[in-house]
Design a protein around this motif. Structure first.
Motif, PDB file in Angstrom:
ATOM      1  N   SER B  81       0.820  -1.202   0.000  1.00 28.93           N
ATOM      2  CA  SER B  81       0.000   0.000   0.000  1.00 28.93           C
ATOM      3  C   SER B  81       0.864   1.266   0.000  1.00 28.93           C
ATOM      4  O   SER B  81       0.577   2.229  -0.721  1.00 28.93           O
ATOM      5  N   VAL B  82       1.919   1.252   0.766  1.00 24.91           N
ATOM      6  CA  VAL B  82       2.845   2.388   0.786  1.00 24.91           C
ATOM      7  C   VAL B  82       3.486   2.567  -0.587  1.00 24.91           C
ATOM      8  O   VAL B  82       3.512   3.666  -1.152  1.00 24.91           O
ATOM      9  N   GLU B  83       3.983   1.470  -1.130  1.00 23.11           N
ATOM     10  CA  GLU B  83       4.674   1.544  -2.417  1.00 23.11           C
ATOM     11  C   GLU B  83       3.738   2.058  -3.497  1.00 23.11           C
ATOM     12  O   GLU B  83       4.110   2.841  -4.362  1.00 23.11           O
ATOM     13  N   ASN B  84       2.523   1.612  -3.409  1.00 19.96           N
ATOM     14  CA  ASN B  84       1.519   2.005  -4.366  1.00 19.96           C
ATOM     15  C   ASN B  84       1.336   3.526  -4.362  1.00 19.96           C
ATOM     16  O   ASN B  84       1.363   4.170  -5.407  1.00 19.96           O
ATOM     17  N   LEU B 144       6.385   7.333  12.455  1.00 23.11           N
ATOM     18  CA  LEU B 144       6.231   6.031  13.094  1.00 23.11           C
ATOM     19  C   LEU B 144       4.956   5.377  12.580  1.00 23.11           C
ATOM     20  O   LEU B 144       3.935   6.043  12.424  1.00 23.11           O
ATOM     21  N   VAL B 145       5.031   4.082  12.351  1.00 18.53           N
ATOM     22  CA  VAL B 145       3.874   3.387  11.815  1.00 18.53           C
ATOM     23  C   VAL B 145       3.504   2.199  12.697  1.00 18.53           C
ATOM     24  O   VAL B 145       4.391   1.429  13.107  1.00 18.53           O
ATOM     25  N   SER B 299      -1.944   6.227   4.591  1.00 19.35           N
ATOM     26  CA  SER B 299      -1.714   7.371   5.478  1.00 19.35           C
ATOM     27  C   SER B 299      -0.235   7.546   5.767  1.00 19.35           C
ATOM     28  O   SER B 299       0.271   8.673   5.808  1.00 19.35           O
ATOM     29  N   ALA B 300       0.446   6.451   5.981  1.00 17.14           N
ATOM     30  CA  ALA B 300       1.884   6.526   6.247  1.00 17.14           C
ATOM     31  C   ALA B 300       2.588   7.199   5.076  1.00 17.14           C
ATOM     32  O   ALA B 300       3.428   8.089   5.258  1.00 17.14           O
ATOM     33  N   GLU B 302       1.281   9.242   2.828  1.00 16.53           N
ATOM     34  CA  GLU B 302       0.914  10.662   2.770  1.00 16.53           C
ATOM     35  C   GLU B 302       1.693  11.472   3.800  1.00 16.53           C
ATOM     36  O   GLU B 302       2.241  12.529   3.509  1.00 16.53           O
ATOM     37  N   GLN B 303       1.724  10.955   5.014  1.00 17.32           N
ATOM     38  CA  GLN B 303       2.377  11.687   6.099  1.00 17.32           C
ATOM     39  C   GLN B 303       3.862  11.888   5.847  1.00 17.32           C
ATOM     40  O   GLN B 303       4.404  12.962   6.096  1.00 17.32           O
ATOM     41  N   ILE B 304       4.527  10.847   5.368  1.00 14.45           N
ATOM     42  CA  ILE B 304       5.978  10.995   5.199  1.00 14.45           C
ATOM     43  C   ILE B 304       6.287  11.983   4.076  1.00 14.45           C
ATOM     44  O   ILE B 304       7.199  12.809   4.205  1.00 14.45           O
ATOM     45  N   LEU B 305       5.499  11.956   3.007  1.00 20.71           N
ATOM     46  CA  LEU B 305       5.756  12.933   1.946  1.00 20.71           C
ATOM     47  C   LEU B 305       5.488  14.351   2.443  1.00 20.71           C
ATOM     48  O   LEU B 305       6.214  15.285   2.122  1.00 20.71           O
TER      49      LEU B 305
END
Lengths: 330, 330
Positions: B81-84, B144-145, B299-300, B302-305
């Motif tokens: 999901s993150v990679e996507n 943090l995730v 969400s992870a 989005e948040q990191i970007l």
DNA sequence: GTGAAAGCGCTAACAC
DNA sequence: GTGTTAGCGCTTTCAC
């Protein structure tokens, strides 16, 4: 502000060359100097900048891995195994996911070969070797994993597909089954082709009619097995070979929901992606083909580092064999 | 030999500045010039070198994700999901695995913060916020995730742990259960602590004795659930709460092997990592707590970007809620 | 509308 | 045993 190698050199009262050689242990440095350098590094909290380094040396110490489906535990475990080996050698792993989409694979191939990684591991979803090859800069270190192309223009690490399926069909035949259906993965993949070919050979060799209706294909992703199963049951199969782990799990679930019992109502042979979880519940009632996922990952890691070190190394084709675990005898 | 921007400039009869501006669309270039540039690029097969670029700009367009266990489908799906999301934004994902080992996490934190990535996603296995914080350069974009620290010094994305467990215990109590055991994950993790705390509160609020013996801990990895289950059965539990998906799957398997039937012999409530596979087989006989893995990953990302774009952005704490799916009523 | 050139932080050839 | 320095390929300021 960023602390650079010059700051360290200045504080330690030496040249940048000495600092570089000290941290890289790349030429002799006196104990005294070394200590001064490390003291300065510590005092300033210096960390060498990785991108400056890799820009300068041309080495990124990073390999890319293009997979068709990360959430699939078969690839998840393989990724883990690759990462495990690479981290041992000081390499990092970049992951790209294609979801079995050729265009996404193409995009990722372009991006990753443009100076981001030293080498590439690819479990390709493409069927056209020409298209694939055209995307790879000549001499770029690359190893195909799990899926190969007919023309041997790349090194590869894969599993033997023919033997276990052939054996599966023969065993089913010997147990009296005459309507043996098979659920394959994506038809364009080498792994699928080899498995279906093994099935056909076995069917013929057992003297059974070569019935195209008994061959169906899924996409090896979530919820694709049901339609396949329905089709085969409608064609009154008394035995099933499932060519991929996730579809095998789902087949078990659907059979259960339909009130069908393994062995009693239908015989099953399946690839299982990992030897755990759902399978112990059923493994005594079905033959399992267990792929050596961890070895696959390890070998893939070894092969790609070898090619990175020596891009001229001869094409290498490694084929691992799956374990065949027969159902417990009644 | 490598084709550089100067080669292109020379062939096109322009300066390197113009070539750069043309491909980056970063200042006006006449149509005529643009065409010459692209013609030269094409003729030479030029690709800008990613590491020179990121060295120069300081941006890598890469984020790192440190996970405790890649082969665990919970994280596998999250990675997907993150990679996507990231690939959508032109970012790459570097994966590091810790196998719940704090030293491996430390190593990876050091390596990845040293100029390899623009930002970091971490599902930390550490219990000491001090140690963790000391490893992160000030201002380094980090989210943090799934697991957080008490002191809110980092942004985080996680799931609510208290509510579903509290509810689980209460429901079991209402169904007449009085010996409710719980299998937690690693005791040092925030997620485990919150879940166990919820359990304790619920036990007390239901008026049950606070029996330490009914709380056992696994490590959320392969084959750790059996010992936990044995301990709880020996303490004659009539109901079980399992706090993690893999251990829940294994609990199902072991119960089955012991000849125990859900609902009849023992009641079960469990976190399930993904709503598929093994679970449909049992989901009507147990309460399931279904975590929003995909949303977590999204969400992870989005948040990191966001933090990468603006490292000064205020600390952000996002808590997603799990779905609670009760067993089908008898 | 385009060019010249500095310089990012590091490594390594060469010099002593 | 250590220092000097060129230069990796690119972006970007300054100049015209």
């Amino acid at each position: 502000m960023k602390v650079t190698i010059s700051d360290v050199a200045r504080l330690a009262g030496v040249s940048t060359a000495t600092v570089s050689h000290t941290i890289n242990e790349t030429r002799y440095v006196s104990d005294e100097t070394r200590e001064k350098v490390y003291a300065a590094i510590k005092q300033l909290g210096y960390t060498p900048d990785a991108s400056a380094r890799s820009f300068r040396t041309g080495k990124k110490r990073t390999v890319g891995f293009i997979v068709p489906d990360i959430s699939n535990r078969f690839f998840g475990t393989m990724i883990e195994s690759v990462e495990n080996y690479l981290s041992t050698k000081g390499y990092h792993l970049i992951i790209a996911n294609t979801k079995e989409n050729m265009d996404r694979e193409e995009t990722n191939l372009r991006l990753l070969t443009a100076g981001l990684v030293d080498g590439l591991l690819v479990a390709s979803t493409m069927d056209d070797p020409e298209r694939f090859r055209s995307l790879i800069p000549t001499g770029f270190p690359l190893v195909l994993v799990d899926r190969t192309f007919d023309d041997n223009s790349f090194s590869s690490v894969s599993v033997s597909n023919f033997q276990p399926i052939y054996r599966a069909v023969c065993r089913l035949y010997q147990r009296g089954k005459r309507r043996i259906g098979i659920i394959g993965g994506l038809p364009r993949l080498s792994s699928t082709k080899e498995r279906i070919s093994a099935y056909r050979h076995a069917i013929v060799d057992c003297g059974l009619p070569d019935d195209e209706e008994l061959i169906v294909y899924g996409d090896s992703m979530e919820r694709s097995a049901r339609a396949c199963l329905d089709a085969l049951l409608a064609r009154s199969c008394d035995a099933l070979v499932v060519c991929q782990g996730l579809m095998a799990s789902e087949t078990l679930i659907y059979l259960n929901q339909k009130g069908l019992t393994l062995k009693r109502d239908i015989e099953l042979v399946a690839f299982v992606d990992f030897d755990s979880n759902i399978n112990p519940l059923f493994s005594d009632k079905m033959d399992c083909i267990i792929q050596p996922v961890e070895d696959l990952g390890l070998s893939a890691g070894e092969q790609i580092l070898r090619r990175i070190e020596d891009p001229e190394a001869p094409i290498f084709e490694k084929i691992l064999t799956s374990a065949y675990r027969p159902a417990a005898e009644a």
